[in-house]
Design a protein around this motif. Sequence first.
Motif, PDB file in Angstrom:
ATOM      1  N   UNK A 177      73.436  51.976  18.768  1.00  0.00           N
ATOM      2  CA  UNK A 177      73.387  51.674  17.349  1.00  0.00           C
ATOM      3  C   UNK A 177      73.448  50.204  17.010  1.00  0.00           C
ATOM      4  N   UNK A 178      73.659  49.327  18.014  1.00  0.00           N
ATOM      5  CA  UNK A 178      73.711  47.902  17.739  1.00  0.00           C
ATOM      6  C   UNK A 178      72.301  47.369  17.494  1.00  0.00           C
ATOM      7  N   UNK A 179      72.127  46.677  16.374  1.00  0.00           N
ATOM      8  CA  UNK A 179      70.824  46.136  15.999  1.00  0.00           C
ATOM      9  C   UNK A 179      70.708  44.712  16.530  1.00  0.00           C
ATOM     10  N   UNK A 180      69.523  44.342  16.997  1.00  0.00           N
ATOM     11  CA  UNK A 180      69.348  42.981  17.514  1.00  0.00           C
ATOM     12  C   UNK A 180      69.492  41.970  16.384  1.00  0.00           C
ATOM     13  N   UNK A 181      69.900  40.770  16.747  1.00  0.00           N
ATOM     14  CA  UNK A 181      70.126  39.713  15.774  1.00  0.00           C
ATOM     15  C   UNK A 181      68.810  39.151  15.250  1.00  0.00           C
ATOM     16  N   UNK A 182      68.890  38.412  14.141  1.00  0.00           N
ATOM     17  CA  UNK A 182      67.697  37.763  13.589  1.00  0.00           C
ATOM     18  C   UNK A 182      67.138  36.746  14.577  1.00  0.00           C
ATOM     19  N   UNK A 183      68.042  36.040  15.280  1.00  0.00           N
ATOM     20  CA  UNK A 183      67.587  35.055  16.259  1.00  0.00           C
ATOM     21  C   UNK A 183      66.804  35.687  17.382  1.00  0.00           C
ATOM     22  N   UNK A 184      67.277  36.834  17.889  1.00  0.00           N
ATOM     23  CA  UNK A 184      66.551  37.506  18.963  1.00  0.00           C
ATOM     24  C   UNK A 184      65.266  38.139  18.436  1.00  0.00           C
ATOM     25  N   UNK A 185      65.282  38.619  17.202  1.00  0.00           N
ATOM     26  CA  UNK A 185      64.061  39.166  16.618  1.00  0.00           C
ATOM     27  C   UNK A 185      62.964  38.103  16.582  1.00  0.00           C
ATOM     28  N   UNK A 186      63.342  36.869  16.256  1.00  0.00           N
ATOM     29  CA  UNK A 186      62.373  35.771  16.247  1.00  0.00           C
ATOM     30  C   UNK A 186      61.888  35.462  17.657  1.00  0.00           C
ATOM     31  N   UNK A 187      62.802  35.496  18.636  1.00  0.00           N
ATOM     32  CA  UNK A 187      62.413  35.278  20.028  1.00  0.00           C
ATOM     33  C   UNK A 187      61.388  36.316  20.461  1.00  0.00           C
ATOM     34  N   UNK A 188      61.616  37.572  20.120  1.00  0.00           N
ATOM     35  CA  UNK A 188      60.704  38.635  20.524  1.00  0.00           C
ATOM     36  C   UNK A 188      59.347  38.493  19.846  1.00  0.00           C
ATOM     37  N   UNK A 189      59.351  38.050  18.598  1.00  0.00           N
ATOM     38  CA  UNK A 189      58.068  37.834  17.903  1.00  0.00           C
ATOM     39  C   UNK A 189      57.265  36.738  18.594  1.00  0.00           C
TER      40      UNK A 189
END
Length: 273
Positions: free
Chosen positions: A5-17
Amino acid sequence: MAESGTVISDGMAEVLRRLHLDGPGDPTPAWARALGAEGVALTLLVGAERTPEPLWCHPDLSARFEELQFTLGEGPGPEVIHNGLPVLEPDLDRVRLERWPALLPAAANMGVHGVCCFPLGLGAIRVGVLTVLCDGERRMGAQQYADAGALAAALTSAFLGGDLRRDGDGSALDIPEPPSGLHRPAVHQATGMISVQLGVSMQEALLRLRAHAYGSERPLGEVAQDVVARRLRFRDEPTGDCTGDSTGDSTGDFTDDFDDDGSGPHSPDGGKG
């Protein structure tokens, strides 16, 4: 790999993009920032022997730790490669010495406080390892585990599908060569030469090479280059003496200073076979 249930952080979301948008370059500084980590390394398994080859490391501490694991043949990275499961040890002081008897004191001297390794692969298919060095003052929490797990999954998908090697129009991207100090071809060549010199299997030849590197407190790649350049030759002798020829004369009288069966106290597994 992380709490449910832990959601990835905004920083990691940007890394993945950006994984699929960036051109050639080393993305690990951005990964380290997003994870709040002391360092990050991405190692791929290459060749028939599935040898770990560092692709990206940041900072130099990560590169040196990867070389240490490869030299000793023990640590969280080798465990992940063997088992295909994450190894999470954010505080190395809490790890039993007998688990990694050679690596733990060397890592402490190096300034590595904790390590979490995540496998890249699907089932029996193993692609590589994502290694995260933990900050000594700030241990990884649930968010960091979730982010690292998401990054490992994205990298697995990208490398298996080739996404990281192609840009938007389908042309190949130029994946950079691994750092020169960690490049493995010399190790493969040296292992083959030692196998012939000693009349042993490739596996035992690599153990001998690792034992010599460990005993002489030198990087494995550096010792391998000496073997390839014929400055060092392995030969079983009762004297247990080891010498090198700085002239590179391949006819010199060299001996293997670890004249054992590869399972003694100086072996990578600490004598456990």
